[in-house]
Every structure is written in C-alpha cells, then in structure tokens.
Design a protein around this motif. Structure first.
Motif, PDB file in Angstrom:
ATOM      1  N   VAL A  38       0.549  34.406 -28.546  1.00 13.59           N
ATOM      2  CA  VAL A  38       1.019  35.336 -29.471  1.00 13.59           C
ATOM      3  C   VAL A  38       2.712  34.843 -29.862  1.00 13.59           C
ATOM      4  N   ALA A  39       2.544  34.639 -31.248  1.00 12.07           N
ATOM      5  CA  ALA A  39       3.765  34.416 -31.982  1.00 12.07           C
ATOM      6  C   ALA A  39       4.130  35.663 -32.562  1.00 12.07           C
ATOM      7  N   VAL A  40       5.459  35.993 -32.495  1.00 12.02           N
ATOM      8  CA  VAL A  40       6.030  37.178 -33.073  1.00 12.02           C
ATOM      9  C   VAL A  40       6.974  36.566 -34.124  1.00 12.02           C
ATOM     10  N   CYS A  41       6.800  36.830 -35.167  1.00 15.71           N
ATOM     11  CA  CYS A  41       7.666  36.527 -36.651  1.00 15.71           C
ATOM     12  C   CYS A  41       8.232  37.663 -37.417  1.00 15.71           C
ATOM     13  N   GLY A  42       9.217  37.397 -37.954  1.00 21.96           N
ATOM     14  CA  GLY A  42      10.020  38.504 -38.803  1.00 21.96           C
ATOM     15  C   GLY A  42      11.393  38.299 -38.943  1.00 21.96           C
ATOM     16  N   PRO A  43      11.989  38.746 -40.268  1.00 23.14           N
ATOM     17  CA  PRO A  43      13.353  38.662 -40.429  1.00 23.14           C
ATOM     18  C   PRO A  43      14.472  39.280 -39.462  1.00 23.14           C
ATOM     19  N   GLY A  44      15.442  38.663 -39.487  1.00 25.15           N
ATOM     20  CA  GLY A  44      16.497  39.196 -38.727  1.00 25.15           C
ATOM     21  C   GLY A  44      16.978  40.405 -38.478  1.00 25.15           C
ATOM     22  N   LEU A 122      14.944  20.218 -33.210  1.00 32.01           N
ATOM     23  CA  LEU A 122      14.537  21.430 -32.706  1.00 32.01           C
ATOM     24  C   LEU A 122      12.860  21.454 -32.707  1.00 32.01           C
ATOM     25  N   LEU A 123      12.250  20.978 -33.681  1.00 33.54           N
ATOM     26  CA  LEU A 123      10.752  20.842 -33.598  1.00 33.54           C
ATOM     27  C   LEU A 123      10.278  20.139 -32.247  1.00 33.54           C
ATOM     28  N   THR A 124      10.963  19.059 -32.479  1.00 37.75           N
ATOM     29  CA  THR A 124      10.490  18.036 -31.191  1.00 37.75           C
ATOM     30  C   THR A 124      10.611  18.775 -29.822  1.00 37.75           C
ATOM     31  N   TYR A 125      11.744  19.633 -29.569  1.00 33.41           N
ATOM     32  CA  TYR A 125      11.762  20.290 -28.438  1.00 33.41           C
ATOM     33  C   TYR A 125      10.952  21.637 -28.034  1.00 33.41           C
ATOM     34  N   ILE A 126      10.539  22.065 -29.373  1.00 35.91           N
ATOM     35  CA  ILE A 126       9.338  23.305 -29.301  1.00 35.91           C
ATOM     36  C   ILE A 126       7.988  22.540 -28.934  1.00 35.91           C
ATOM     37  N   PHE A 127       7.842  21.404 -29.735  1.00 36.48           N
ATOM     38  CA  PHE A 127       6.439  20.846 -29.410  1.00 36.48           C
ATOM     39  C   PHE A 127       6.372  20.272 -27.971  1.00 36.48           C
ATOM     40  N   CYS A 128       7.538  19.973 -27.287  1.00 35.75           N
ATOM     41  CA  CYS A 128       7.301  19.375 -26.093  1.00 35.75           C
ATOM     42  C   CYS A 128       7.349  20.386 -24.943  1.00 35.75           C
ATOM     43  N   VAL A 168      10.652  25.417 -40.115  1.00 37.14           N
ATOM     44  CA  VAL A 168      10.430  25.130 -38.889  1.00 37.14           C
ATOM     45  C   VAL A 168       9.345  26.267 -38.311  1.00 37.14           C
ATOM     46  N   LEU A 169       9.478  27.288 -38.822  1.00 38.90           N
ATOM     47  CA  LEU A 169       8.222  28.459 -38.559  1.00 38.90           C
ATOM     48  C   LEU A 169       7.056  27.932 -38.922  1.00 38.90           C
ATOM     49  N   THR A 170       6.875  27.387 -40.037  1.00 33.75           N
ATOM     50  CA  THR A 170       5.589  26.820 -40.519  1.00 33.75           C
ATOM     51  C   THR A 170       4.803  25.671 -39.553  1.00 33.75           C
ATOM     52  N   GLU A 171       5.671  24.690 -39.237  1.00 33.60           N
ATOM     53  CA  GLU A 171       5.466  23.695 -38.657  1.00 33.60           C
ATOM     54  C   GLU A 171       5.185  23.992 -37.138  1.00 33.60           C
ATOM     55  N   MET A 172       5.767  25.000 -36.793  1.00 33.07           N
ATOM     56  CA  MET A 172       5.478  25.353 -35.412  1.00 33.07           C
ATOM     57  C   MET A 172       4.182  25.983 -35.432  1.00 33.07           C
ATOM     58  N   LEU A 173       3.826  26.889 -36.386  1.00 33.29           N
ATOM     59  CA  LEU A 173       2.593  27.697 -36.261  1.00 33.29           C
ATOM     60  C   LEU A 173       1.326  26.752 -36.306  1.00 33.29           C
ATOM     61  N   LYS A 174       1.583  25.441 -37.157  1.00 33.25           N
ATOM     62  CA  LYS A 174       0.638  24.697 -37.484  1.00 33.25           C
ATOM     63  C   LYS A 174       0.473  24.071 -36.010  1.00 33.25           C
ATOM     64  N   TYR A 175       1.462  23.436 -35.350  1.00 31.05           N
ATOM     65  CA  TYR A 175       1.117  22.880 -34.136  1.00 31.05           C
ATOM     66  C   TYR A 175       0.672  23.539 -32.918  1.00 31.05           C
ATOM     67  N   VAL A 176       0.943  24.856 -32.877  1.00 26.96           N
ATOM     68  CA  VAL A 176       0.684  25.630 -31.559  1.00 26.96           C
ATOM     69  C   VAL A 176      -0.657  26.354 -31.999  1.00 26.96           C
ATOM     70  N   PHE A 198      -0.012  31.996 -43.965  1.00 26.45           N
ATOM     71  CA  PHE A 198       0.650  31.084 -44.980  1.00 26.45           C
ATOM     72  C   PHE A 198       0.996  29.558 -44.505  1.00 26.45           C
ATOM     73  N   TRP A 199       0.774  29.356 -43.163  1.00 25.79           N
ATOM     74  CA  TRP A 199       1.086  27.851 -42.825  1.00 25.79           C
ATOM     75  C   TRP A 199      -0.301  27.178 -42.684  1.00 25.79           C
ATOM     76  N   ILE A 200      -1.362  27.620 -43.238  1.00 21.96           N
ATOM     77  CA  ILE A 200      -2.586  26.960 -43.238  1.00 21.96           C
ATOM     78  C   ILE A 200      -2.789  26.635 -44.640  1.00 21.96           C
ATOM     79  N   ASN A 201      -3.184  25.452 -45.162  1.00 21.69           N
ATOM     80  CA  ASN A 201      -3.664  25.197 -46.504  1.00 21.69           C
ATOM     81  C   ASN A 201      -4.726  25.282 -46.753  1.00 21.69           C
ATOM     82  N   GLU A 202      -5.115  25.464 -48.109  1.00 19.73           N
ATOM     83  CA  GLU A 202      -6.559  25.909 -48.499  1.00 19.73           C
ATOM     84  C   GLU A 202      -7.522  24.947 -47.945  1.00 19.73           C
ATOM     85  N   ASN A 203      -7.108  23.702 -48.068  1.00 19.13           N
ATOM     86  CA  ASN A 203      -7.945  22.375 -47.709  1.00 19.13           C
ATOM     87  C   ASN A 203      -7.916  22.233 -46.231  1.00 19.13           C
ATOM     88  N   GLU A 204      -7.562  22.974 -45.605  1.00 23.24           N
ATOM     89  CA  GLU A 204      -7.272  22.891 -44.170  1.00 23.24           C
ATOM     90  C   GLU A 204      -8.455  23.590 -43.459  1.00 23.24           C
TER      91      GLU A 204
END
Length: 380
Positions: A38-44, A122-128, A168-176, A198-204
């Motif tokens: 579960v990813a929880v997303c939202g503004p500050g 930061l993304l390297t750390y998240i993915f790792c 960063v949020l978009t790349e994280m959601l794509k990876y996870v 929003f993180w998924i392209n139409e052609n994906e």
C-alpha cells in the motif's frame, strides 16, 4: 456558534469513519494472499502520515507483522530527518502526538531533507530497500509457516507532489507496482497528487492497482506556516534522537538542562586518519579527509565499510546512526562525536556521510559552550 461547532465535529467524525473504512477495505476486503503493498500519497499536511499509521495498525490486526517503507526524507515517521528506512512492526505504532523513534530493519542516510539535490540517489535507496523487502520479507515459499511467510507493506511518501517530488513519486510507483494506492486529497485540487493511475502510460497497458480516494484530515494552511511547522518537527526529532545519549532519568525541564547534559557527555573519539568521507550530494568520495569539510555542530551519518552492501545494485553502505561533531583536534588526529550509537558499533565506524541537515540551535549551543570553556582553559 454551537451549530458550527457541532457541524465541524460531525464532519470530523465522518472523515474518521471514511479513513477507517478505507483502511479496513484494504486489510480485510482483499484476499489474504498475497498481502497488500500500500502506497499512501498526498500533499503535505493532508494527514497522509496519520493515515499511514492507521493503515499500519489495521494491517497488524490481521497479519501480525507489517513492513513500513518510509521514503519521506523531510518528515520521516520513525527516524530523524534525512533517512530512507525500512521497518518491521509487530505491535501498533504509537500515537502521532508522540515523537516515536525506533531502529529500522535497514536504512540509508540521504543527508538532506529534500529530494531536489539528488533525486537519482534517493530513488536508488528506495529501490534497494524495496528489493530487500521483496527478497527477505515478501517470500511465498513458506505459506504454511506464518513466522516466515510474506508480510504486507505500507509506503509513506513525501508530501512534495510537484516537480521533482512528483517525479520521484511516479518512478517509485512504477518500480514498486503497489496493489493499492491511497490518494489523500484536499479541497485545493491544484495541490493534490494527479488523479487516476497517473504513473502508468497509456501504451504500458492496464494496471491491476486498486486506487482508493480519501479526503484530507484538514485543508493545508498557508505554505509559510507549513514550512515553519516542518522545521520545528525536524528539530524535535533530532533533539529526541540525540536525547538518547543522556540517561533515561536525566531531568530535562528546559533547553538549558539539555545543553548542560550534552556538555557533560564524554564524546566518542574517531581517528581522522581512519575516516573515509562521502559527500552524497556531490557524489564525491574523499579518500584524504579535509577537516574543512567539518565544523563543530556538523551532523554526519556513520557507517562501516566492512559491512557488505545491502544489494549489489547499491554500493553505499547502510547507515548505523547519526552523530554531531563536538570538536576537532587535528594535532591528536581525532574528531569528537556525540552520538547515541553504542561504543561497540562506533569502534567499527570508518565511513562518514556529509549532510546539509542543520543541528537544532539548542544543541548547537553545546559546541559554543565547549569552545568557550576551551578558550578559558587556554588563558589559565
């Protein structure tokens, strides 16, 4: 006035019920296997972190053990600022009103409170950390063994959802590829995370993710107030972290007590010649220590190069804790640290990570006080 107050209470109750229903839907309406991610997303200041804790506690009630990946380096939940961390909970997380620090399962020190300077790192750390979670905690080979079976994961994301933060949020959601994404939204739509997947392209192709929309706990106040509150919270977390250096029964009724307590601490001495320094922001490794890198009051991350990297994809060693420099003695080849890290671990430290995280003013007074004492002793 009474009508307005009653309406406000009723609205708060509705939102509390809405949040609870959403958390229970994720935990109980989904199939038992595999457990949800579960990813929880939202503004500050939308209540994102509060919902993450609710989600965590709700999942614990069903699964008994839950992973928590915190990628918000500016406002982490269970570490000082500047960390990306993975935790495993077997008990409910404490109330949000309490500064609740805990030792993570694994963590990396990012050394800044904003992703802007180095989103790639930061993304390297998240993915790792996520890959480590998949390898060690999201295993499906022992379904009949609850103690070694897969556990759910809650991902607490940053409230910075524009520009680099959104990248960063978009790349994280794509990876996870989470099973569920919770979108916490305010009434100010321009401040929210984009709608839909929003993180998924139409052609994906299509995604099997469950998108859950909930309303924010409150509308965010003006940005200046939010930034001020964020700084205060970061300072409180740093003070709470370094407060661990003092005995648990040490009386602290004001900041002066805290300063005097730290002044009395015998610092840990680390040989300058032993240290390998890494500047995370400039991606520079310094083999010969330049004392100009440091000044009294500098916060640094600490690690040992002897420990193997978490995964081969990330060569940066995991951080074992923070310290701040109390004094530097070049003639004796020592840097003096204040840190809650145990002496046994400190004896293995040979790597320091530079940071741009500011030491709270009350702790900075410790270094100023020591400098004054040193100057007075020299004059005697």
């Amino acid at each position: 006035m009474e009508t307005g107050g009653g309406a406000g209470l009723e609205e708060a109750t509705k939102r509390e019920r809405e949040w609870q229903d959403a958390a229970e839907a994720v935990a109980y309406d989904s199939c038992t296997w595999p457990p949800p991610v579960v990813a929880v997303c939202g503004p500050g200041n939308s209540g994102k972190s509060a919902f993450s804790r609710l989600m965590l506690n709700t999942l614990i009630a069903r699964y008994k053990k839950v992973g928590y990946l915190d990628i918000d380096v500016g406002q982490p939940e269970f570490t000082p600022p500047g960390f990306v961390s993975l935790h495993v909970f077997e008990e409910n997380a404490k109330d949000l009103k309490i500064v609740y620090l805990r030792n993570p399962k694994r963590c990396f020190f990012f050394g800044d409170v904003c992703a802007k300077r180095n989103p790639k790192l930061l993304l390297t750390y998240i993915f790792c950390l996520y890959d480590y979670f998949l390898k060690e905690l999201y295993c499906f080979g022992e379904v009949d063994n609850p103690s070694n079976s897969a556990i759910p994961l809650v991902i607490n994301t940053s409230g910075w959802v524009k520009g680099t933060g959104l990248h960063v949020l978009t790349e994280m959601l794509k990876y996870v590829s989470p099973t569920h994404v919770i979108r916490v939204s305010t009434t100010v739509e321009c401040k929210n995370v984009p709608g839909g997947i929003f993180w998924i392209n139409e052609n994906e192709g299509d995604s099997s993710v469950n998108l859950v929309e909930i309303r924010a706990a409150q509308n965010p106040p003006p940005s200046i107030k939010v930034k001020k509150e964020a700084r205060i919270i970061r300072d409180l977390r740093l003070i709470a972290y370094f407060r661990q250096c003092l005995p648990s029964d040490f009386p602290v009724s004001c900041f002066d007590d805290l300063v005097q307590g730290f002044v009395s601490i015998r610092p840990f001495k680390l040989p300058l010649s032993k240290i390998h320094v890494i500047d995370l922001h400039c991606q520079v490794s310094l083999s010969n220590v330049d004392v100009q890198c440091f000044s009294n009051g500098t916060i640094v991350g600490m690690a040992t190069s002897a420990s193997p990297p978490l995964l081969t994809e990330c060569s940066t060693p995991c951080c074992i804790g923070l310290g701040f420099i109390k004094a530097i003695n070049v003639s004796e080849d020592h840097i003096h640290f204040i840190t809650p890290v145990s002496q046994k671990l400190m004896e293995k430290v040979d790597t320091l990570f530079l940071s741009s995280i500011a030491l709270p003013s009350c702790l900075l007074q410790v270094c100023d006080t020591l400098t004054e004492i040193t100057d007075m002793l020299r004059e005697l």
